[in-house]
Design an enzyme around this catalytic site. Structure first.
Site, PDB file in Angstrom:
ATOM      1  N   HIS A 179      49.374  26.660  42.498  1.00 32.70           N
ATOM      2  CA  HIS A 179      48.626  27.570  43.366  1.00 32.70           C
ATOM      3  C   HIS A 179      47.527  26.782  44.076  1.00 32.70           C
ATOM      4  CE1 HIS A 179      49.669  31.539  41.071  1.00 32.70           C
ATOM      5  NE2 HIS A 179      50.730  30.786  41.296  1.00 32.70           N
ATOM      6  N   GLU A 237      44.400  27.303  44.386  1.00 32.51           N
ATOM      7  CA  GLU A 237      43.189  27.136  43.581  1.00 32.51           C
ATOM      8  C   GLU A 237      43.355  26.022  42.550  1.00 32.51           C
ATOM      9  OE1 GLU A 237      43.654  31.741  43.904  1.00 32.51           O
ATOM     10  OE2 GLU A 237      44.959  29.974  44.021  1.00 32.51           O
ATOM     11  N   CYS A 239      44.645  34.887  40.818  1.00 32.03           N
ATOM     12  CA  CYS A 239      45.465  35.487  39.768  1.00 32.03           C
ATOM     13  C   CYS A 239      44.841  35.159  38.399  1.00 32.03           C
ATOM     14  CB  CYS A 239      46.886  34.947  39.849  1.00 32.03           C
ATOM     15  SG  CYS A 239      47.043  33.219  39.299  1.00 32.03           S
ATOM     16  N   CYS A 242      44.695  31.307  37.595  1.00 34.01           N
ATOM     17  CA  CYS A 242      43.659  30.605  38.360  1.00 34.01           C
ATOM     18  C   CYS A 242      42.266  31.031  37.908  1.00 34.01           C
ATOM     19  CB  CYS A 242      43.851  30.847  39.851  1.00 34.01           C
ATOM     20  SG  CYS A 242      45.381  30.119  40.487  1.00 34.01           S
TER      21      CYS A 242
END
Length: 158
Positions: A46, A48, A76, A79
């Site tokens: 992801h 992040e 999410c 993260c």
């Protein structure tokens, strides 16, 4: 947030869910990334998570207590957990994720009192722009899928 949006657009051109992230320390961008799950064949890639790795390298420490994350969509749970563990100071995001967000959308891991750290959260920064890029991406993906052009599974998920 403008830089995070630029990175989200880059993700979309690579058939990645268009989410971009930047990490700032003392007013300077020290890390930037976009979703690369499909490209790297890695569910943890992801925006992040990739930005956190860069920022920790830049700072020479896993603790990012003087850093702020700008991300186009609410983090999410994976993260958000990483953000708590590295002690990010502040999370600024564009659009909420009411189905799975972990910064106040569905959960709020970033400000859970029984964890060792709580981050300041600012939501809705350039939110309309952030949600529009996601809507456009998934609309286009559905259209490609209907026309038999999609080569990836899951592109119709929102």
């Amino acid at each position: 947030m403008h830089e995070a949006l630029r990175l989200a657009r880059k993700a979309a051109t690579q058939d990645e869910v268009p989410i971009g992230a930047v990490i700032v320390h003392e007013g300077k961008i020290i890390a930037r990334s976009w979703n690369q799950v499909e490209t790297l064949k890695d569910a943890t890639a992801h925006a992040e998570m990739l930005a956190l790795t860069q920022a920790q390298s830049s700072m020479g420490d896993w603790r990012l207590s003087e850093c702020d994350l700008y991300v186009t969509k609410e983090p999410c749970p994976m993260c958000a957990g990483a953000l708590v563990h590295c002690r990010i100071r502040r999370v600024i995001f564009g659009c909420p994720d009411t189905k799975g967000g972990a910064a106040g959308g569905f959960w709020n891991l970033l400000q859970t009192e029984n964890l060792n750290h709580r981050a300041e959260v600012t939501a809705g920064v350039l939110g309309d722009d952030c949600v529009q890029i996601l809507k456009s991406f998934f609309r286009d993906a559905r259209e490609r899928n209907v026309n038999g052009l999609s080569h990836k599974k899951g592109l119709t998920d929102t």
